[in-house]
Design an enzyme around this catalytic site. Structure first.
Site, PDB file in Angstrom:
ATOM      1  N   ASP A 138       1.198  -1.184  -0.095  1.00  0.00           N
ATOM      2  CA  ASP A 138      -0.195  -0.155  -0.247  1.00  0.00           C
ATOM      3  C   ASP A 138       0.849   1.093   0.284  1.00  0.00           C
ATOM      4  O   ASP A 138       2.066   1.154  -0.570  1.00  0.00           O
ATOM      5  CB  ASP A 138      -1.046  -0.058   1.303  1.00  0.00           C
ATOM      6  CG  ASP A 138      -0.083  -0.333   2.564  1.00  0.00           C
ATOM      7  OD1 ASP A 138       0.853   0.211   2.482  1.00  0.00           O
ATOM      8  OD2 ASP A 138      -0.974  -1.032   3.265  1.00  0.00           O
ATOM      9  N   SER A 139       0.445   2.306   0.817  1.00  0.00           N
ATOM     10  CA  SER A 139       1.186   3.688   0.546  1.00  0.00           C
ATOM     11  C   SER A 139       2.503   3.576   1.344  1.00  0.00           C
ATOM     12  O   SER A 139       3.405   4.024   0.845  1.00  0.00           O
ATOM     13  CB  SER A 139       0.455   4.628   1.362  1.00  0.00           C
ATOM     14  OG  SER A 139      -0.170   4.227   2.476  1.00  0.00           O
ATOM     15  N   HIS A 140       2.762   2.375   2.337  1.00  0.00           N
ATOM     16  CA  HIS A 140       4.058   2.336   2.870  1.00  0.00           C
ATOM     17  C   HIS A 140       5.132   1.793   1.702  1.00  0.00           C
ATOM     18  O   HIS A 140       6.163   1.908   1.897  1.00  0.00           O
ATOM     19  CB  HIS A 140       3.791   1.628   3.955  1.00  0.00           C
ATOM     20  CG  HIS A 140       3.144   2.249   5.189  1.00  0.00           C
ATOM     21  ND1 HIS A 140       2.924   1.499   6.470  1.00  0.00           N
ATOM     22  CD2 HIS A 140       2.537   3.278   5.289  1.00  0.00           C
ATOM     23  CE1 HIS A 140       2.510   2.009   7.221  1.00  0.00           C
ATOM     24  NE2 HIS A 140       2.117   3.197   6.697  1.00  0.00           N
TER      25      HIS A 140
END
Length: 218
Positions: free
Chosen positions: A6-8
């Site tokens: 995801d965004s990480h």
């Protein structure tokens, strides 16, 4: 190496010097080339792909957002799902997966499919196991590393650990689980910074280096 998340994993706002960002600032301060996937791949001189979508999870997106989850979107080239991704030359030796932040960092809302947290956990675990098995069907000799932060009071890491244990219990080999702690989350909207990316990379590299069968082309 293939990085899924995801965004990480994207590197969302990772070069920002503050957490409070406008959407334009998020775009301007997101540098995937300085995020964990690129850092890790460069360490091992590896070809790599990043298949990550901010705000998406295994069964639930951030705050219950209606959109395809990562396992649903993964087989396709674009969000319109008009064409399936196919590259017969791509044979990853390692999958590095981090999914669960968006499943668990917000409370359930009325109208969502899960009436309780336990029901969400059960659905998440089963779908994550199934997703990893789908990946391994296309790359049967690949090692799989699942990693998780200690966000959500440890709920994410606990669930990812259960997924890793289930995969091993069901006969899947070469499965690793890495809980990552001590991140400062000083990027945009409390996301990992480049310093955090370096810390995650070190955790992954320590695991890889202590399991030399994972990556021999050093």
């Amino acid at each position: 190496m293939e990085f899924i998340g995801d965004s990480h994993t994207v590197g969302y706002g990772n070069i920002s010097t503050r957490r409070d960002c406008t959407q334009d600032e998020v775009w301007a301060t997101t540098d995937t080339a300085q995020a964990m996937p690129a850092l890790t791949a460069r360490r091992y001189a590896a070809d790599y792909q990043v298949n990550a979508i901010s705000g998406r999870g295994i069964v639930r997106n951030y705050d219950g957002m209606a959109a395809d989850t990562v396992p649903t979107a993964y087989p396709f080239t674009l969000f319109d799902k008009a064409a399936r991704y196919a590259d017969p030359a791509w044979h990853p030796h390692l999958f590095v997966i981090a999914l669960g932040t968006n499943d668990f960092t917000t409370p359930l809302h009325p109208g969502e499919p899960w009436k309780t947290r336990d029901a969400l956990h059960a659905d998440y675990e089963q779908h994550y196991v199934d997703f990893v098995k789908r990946l391994r069907a296309h790359a049967p000799n690949a090692h799989v590393i699942l990693w998780a932060t200690d966000m959500a009071n440890g709920e994410i890491a606990s669930e990812v650990g259960k997924v890793a244990s289930r995969l091993k219990a069901e006969g899947e080999r070469d499965i690793g689980f890495i809980p990552v702690t001590g991140l400062a989350f000083t990027g945009c909207h409390a996301h990992p910074s480049t310093s955090d990316d370096a810390r995650i990379t070190m955790a992954l590299s320590t695991y890889i280096d202590t399991h030399p069968e994972i990556w021999t082309q050093k």
